[in-house]
Each structure stands twice: as C-alpha cells, then as structure tokens.
Design a protein around this motif. Sequence first.
Motif, PDB file in Angstrom:
ATOM      1  N   GLU A  41      51.490  59.042  95.272  1.00  0.00           N
ATOM      2  CA  GLU A  41      51.519  59.970  96.414  1.00  0.00           C
ATOM      3  C   GLU A  41      52.389  61.201  96.149  1.00  0.00           C
ATOM      4  N   LYS A  42      53.580  61.003  95.598  1.00  0.00           N
ATOM      5  CA  LYS A  42      54.467  62.143  95.341  1.00  0.00           C
ATOM      6  C   LYS A  42      53.838  63.119  94.358  1.00  0.00           C
ATOM      7  N   TYR A  43      53.263  62.563  93.312  1.00  0.00           N
ATOM      8  CA  TYR A  43      52.623  63.398  92.298  1.00  0.00           C
ATOM      9  C   TYR A  43      51.411  64.114  92.882  1.00  0.00           C
ATOM     10  N   ASN A  44      50.639  63.421  93.695  1.00  0.00           N
ATOM     11  CA  ASN A  44      49.474  64.023  94.332  1.00  0.00           C
ATOM     12  C   ASN A  44      49.883  65.227  95.178  1.00  0.00           C
ATOM     13  N   ALA A  45      50.981  65.089  95.918  1.00  0.00           N
ATOM     14  CA  ALA A  45      51.463  66.193  96.760  1.00  0.00           C
ATOM     15  C   ALA A  45      51.895  67.383  95.911  1.00  0.00           C
ATOM     16  N   LEU A  46      52.522  67.117  94.765  1.00  0.00           N
ATOM     17  CA  LEU A  46      52.951  68.198  93.876  1.00  0.00           C
ATOM     18  C   LEU A  46      51.753  68.925  93.265  1.00  0.00           C
ATOM     19  N   LEU A  47      50.756  68.175  92.852  1.00  0.00           N
ATOM     20  CA  LEU A  47      49.553  68.791  92.293  1.00  0.00           C
ATOM     21  C   LEU A  47      48.843  69.643  93.340  1.00  0.00           C
ATOM     22  N   ASP A  48      48.719  69.123  94.533  1.00  0.00           N
ATOM     23  CA  ASP A  48      48.078  69.850  95.618  1.00  0.00           C
ATOM     24  C   ASP A  48      48.802  71.161  95.907  1.00  0.00           C
ATOM     25  N   LYS A  49      50.111  71.150  95.740  1.00  0.00           N
ATOM     26  CA  LYS A  49      50.943  72.313  96.047  1.00  0.00           C
ATOM     27  C   LYS A  49      50.981  73.335  94.915  1.00  0.00           C
TER      28      LYS A  49
ATOM     29  N   VAL B 280      48.449  76.438  86.569  1.00  0.00           N
ATOM     30  CA  VAL B 280      49.585  75.657  87.041  1.00  0.00           C
ATOM     31  C   VAL B 280      50.752  76.578  87.391  1.00  0.00           C
ATOM     32  N   ASP B 281      51.297  76.379  88.571  1.00  0.00           N
ATOM     33  CA  ASP B 281      52.467  77.136  89.016  1.00  0.00           C
ATOM     34  C   ASP B 281      53.718  76.385  88.545  1.00  0.00           C
ATOM     35  N   TYR B 282      54.107  76.633  87.284  1.00  0.00           N
ATOM     36  CA  TYR B 282      55.271  75.939  86.739  1.00  0.00           C
ATOM     37  C   TYR B 282      56.558  76.372  87.428  1.00  0.00           C
ATOM     38  N   LYS B 283      56.604  77.598  87.920  1.00  0.00           N
ATOM     39  CA  LYS B 283      57.774  78.041  88.680  1.00  0.00           C
ATOM     40  C   LYS B 283      57.944  77.172  89.931  1.00  0.00           C
ATOM     41  N   GLY B 284      56.831  76.875  90.585  1.00  0.00           N
ATOM     42  CA  GLY B 284      56.878  75.993  91.745  1.00  0.00           C
ATOM     43  C   GLY B 284      57.278  74.587  91.374  1.00  0.00           C
ATOM     44  N   PHE B 285      56.737  74.072  90.247  1.00  0.00           N
ATOM     45  CA  PHE B 285      57.135  72.742  89.781  1.00  0.00           C
ATOM     46  C   PHE B 285      58.631  72.715  89.462  1.00  0.00           C
ATOM     47  N   LYS B 286      59.149  73.829  88.915  1.00  0.00           N
ATOM     48  CA  LYS B 286      60.571  73.897  88.596  1.00  0.00           C
ATOM     49  C   LYS B 286      61.410  73.745  89.858  1.00  0.00           C
ATOM     50  N   ARG B 287      60.974  74.382  90.935  1.00  0.00           N
ATOM     51  CA  ARG B 287      61.701  74.259  92.206  1.00  0.00           C
ATOM     52  C   ARG B 287      61.672  72.820  92.713  1.00  0.00           C
ATOM     53  N   ASP B 288      60.558  72.135  92.456  1.00  0.00           N
ATOM     54  CA  ASP B 288      60.379  70.763  92.957  1.00  0.00           C
ATOM     55  C   ASP B 288      60.597  69.723  91.862  1.00  0.00           C
ATOM     56  N   GLN B 289      61.408  70.073  90.868  1.00  0.00           N
ATOM     57  CA  GLN B 289      61.573  69.178  89.719  1.00  0.00           C
ATOM     58  C   GLN B 289      62.175  67.840  90.112  1.00  0.00           C
ATOM     59  N   SER B 290      63.032  67.824  91.123  1.00  0.00           N
ATOM     60  CA  SER B 290      63.624  66.548  91.544  1.00  0.00           C
ATOM     61  C   SER B 290      62.559  65.592  92.066  1.00  0.00           C
ATOM     62  N   GLN B 291      61.522  66.142  92.733  1.00  0.00           N
ATOM     63  CA  GLN B 291      60.440  65.294  93.231  1.00  0.00           C
ATOM     64  C   GLN B 291      59.597  64.757  92.071  1.00  0.00           C
ATOM     65  N   LEU B 292      59.382  65.608  91.063  1.00  0.00           N
ATOM     66  CA  LEU B 292      58.654  65.156  89.879  1.00  0.00           C
ATOM     67  C   LEU B 292      59.445  64.058  89.168  1.00  0.00           C
ATOM     68  N   SER B 293      60.745  64.247  89.036  1.00  0.00           N
ATOM     69  CA  SER B 293      61.582  63.233  88.395  1.00  0.00           C
ATOM     70  C   SER B 293      61.547  61.915  89.163  1.00  0.00           C
ATOM     71  N   SER B 294      61.550  61.994  90.480  1.00  0.00           N
ATOM     72  CA  SER B 294      61.476  60.791  91.297  1.00  0.00           C
ATOM     73  C   SER B 294      60.170  60.043  91.040  1.00  0.00           C
ATOM     74  N   TYR B 295      59.080  60.775  90.915  1.00  0.00           N
ATOM     75  CA  TYR B 295      57.782  60.153  90.624  1.00  0.00           C
ATOM     76  C   TYR B 295      57.807  59.488  89.246  1.00  0.00           C
ATOM     77  N   LEU B 296      58.357  60.192  88.253  1.00  0.00           N
ATOM     78  CA  LEU B 296      58.416  59.619  86.910  1.00  0.00           C
ATOM     79  C   LEU B 296      59.284  58.364  86.884  1.00  0.00           C
ATOM     80  N   ASP B 297      60.334  58.343  87.687  1.00  0.00           N
ATOM     81  CA  ASP B 297      61.153  57.137  87.794  1.00  0.00           C
ATOM     82  C   ASP B 297      60.336  55.972  88.352  1.00  0.00           C
TER      83      ASP B 297
END
Length: 276
Positions: free
Chosen positions: A32-40, A53-70
């Motif tokens: 779910e977290k990853y799906n929300a990031l991709l959608d965004k 891919v908006d990598y600048k946006g992913f950079k802002r949300d990197q903590s959410q990506l890290s949480s998903y990877l965890d």
Amino acid sequence: MKMLKRLSAVAAIGCALSVFSLNALANSKLHEKYNALLDKHVVTIDGGASTQVDYKGFKRDQSQLSSYLDQLAAVPPRTFDSWDQNTQLAFLINAYNAYTIDLILTEYPELESIRDLGNFFSSPWDKEIAPLLGKSRSLDDIEHNLIRGDNKYSEPRIHFAVNCASVGCPALREEAYVGERLDAQLDMQTKRFLRDSSRNKIENETLYLSKIFSWYKGDFEKNWKDTNSVFEFILLYKDAMALSSAQVDLIKNGTADIDYLEYDWSLNDTKAAAKN
C-alpha cells in the motif's frame, strides 16, 4: 550506516509481525505505501505508452519509501515460500523497482544515469543494497537469481515490469504489482511497451526492437504460451504493434529482418524531461 539502520528497523518490525499477519499482508496491503508513492510520483506520458519518474518528489518522501522497504525486508523466507507464485513474483518485482528508486536517491540529483553509481570495478547492479529474504542482495541477485533463476516463474513479461530507471526501460508502472492482478498487469505492461514506437516498430521488412529482446533472447524461447522465439512472442501482441496482415506474414515466414535499437541509459526523470 543506512544499512545498519534498516537492519535494526527490520528486526523491530519482524518481532512485531507474526507469520499470520505477514500472510494477510502478502498482496495489496503489503504494498500500500509503495502504491501510494507510485501514484503520486509516476507521471504517464505519450498517451499512456510510457511514464516518467518524479525523483525529486520521491526524495521528499524518502522516509515513506524506506518504511516500505523495511516492510519488505521483514518478510521471512518461510512466509515468502508459503505464498502462491504470482504473489511471490509481484513481491520481487516491487522489491527490485523500489530498491532501484532508493539507489537513485542516494546521489540524486547529482547524476545523469544509474550507471553513474557504478565504477570501473563494479556496476550499480552489483551493490548489496537490499536486505531481502534473509540476506543482503544486489539488484542483479534479485533479478537474475530470484526472479529469473532456475526458470521458476517462466515469465518473459517480467522484462516489461522490472525498471532500471532509464529512458530506454519499459515504463515504471504507476501502481504496485499484486498477486491477484499480476497476469493482467504484466499483459498491460507488455502491450504498453510494444505499442511505444520509440522502442519497438516495424518499417518495410525490418523489425526494430528494444535491446531487451536481444539481451534476454533466451527467456523468450522457453515455450511460454507455446512461443519459442522473439518473433513468436511478438506475434502474440501483434495488435499492440498494429501489425498489418502482410507484416504478420513476414514475421511468420521468418523473412523479417531484425535490428536492435540503441538503449538510452539517461535517467528517466521528470526534471530532465522539463529541460528538453
């Protein structure tokens, strides 16, 4: 340091989640977290034929990506082994793509290609960046051993789903892969890629194809849906490439020439696209 922090987080999450709860999360909830990031942060372009891919946006949300990877890293091998093959494969594709994004973010925006993250002695795909299924893994390990290894999944369409962060790649899908819809998602990705005439097309008597079909030729020769060659695979998706009956006959008869297009390794970034 980042790897140590992730391993610590993995241990904490692993204690909190039982095998039962991990099984319950195996499909869409786990992603779910990853799906929300991709959608965004994934933008559809060229009438749906590809994405940026908006990598600048992913950079802002990197903590959410890290949480998903965890969350992914907390899944033990015994739980993974209990899933059906589609759920396993969706998990692995998502892991590959999410860890690729995470790798890009380690140097973003100071890079122009994923290949900038390698050096003379090793490639970015050799780096052990992913604690997954009980060990530290590289992107190559995930793709070539877990996804493609031993022909376990016998699925050539994965080549249109795993994403190397480059313009020449098939589109990064704007949603997470999930086991219950994996077949339809892979089919849409394949049609999307073949529909993109900048990557695959036919002119006169020559098929101009992505180098993916050359690099992984053997994966298209393993009798998937009774296809044993790149030509036969292409014919399954003749409508996506808008092939005429004459072009279909040309391919069926084996008289079509084949040429592989140059692969564009530049970073598939919305920021870079905005400059052009």
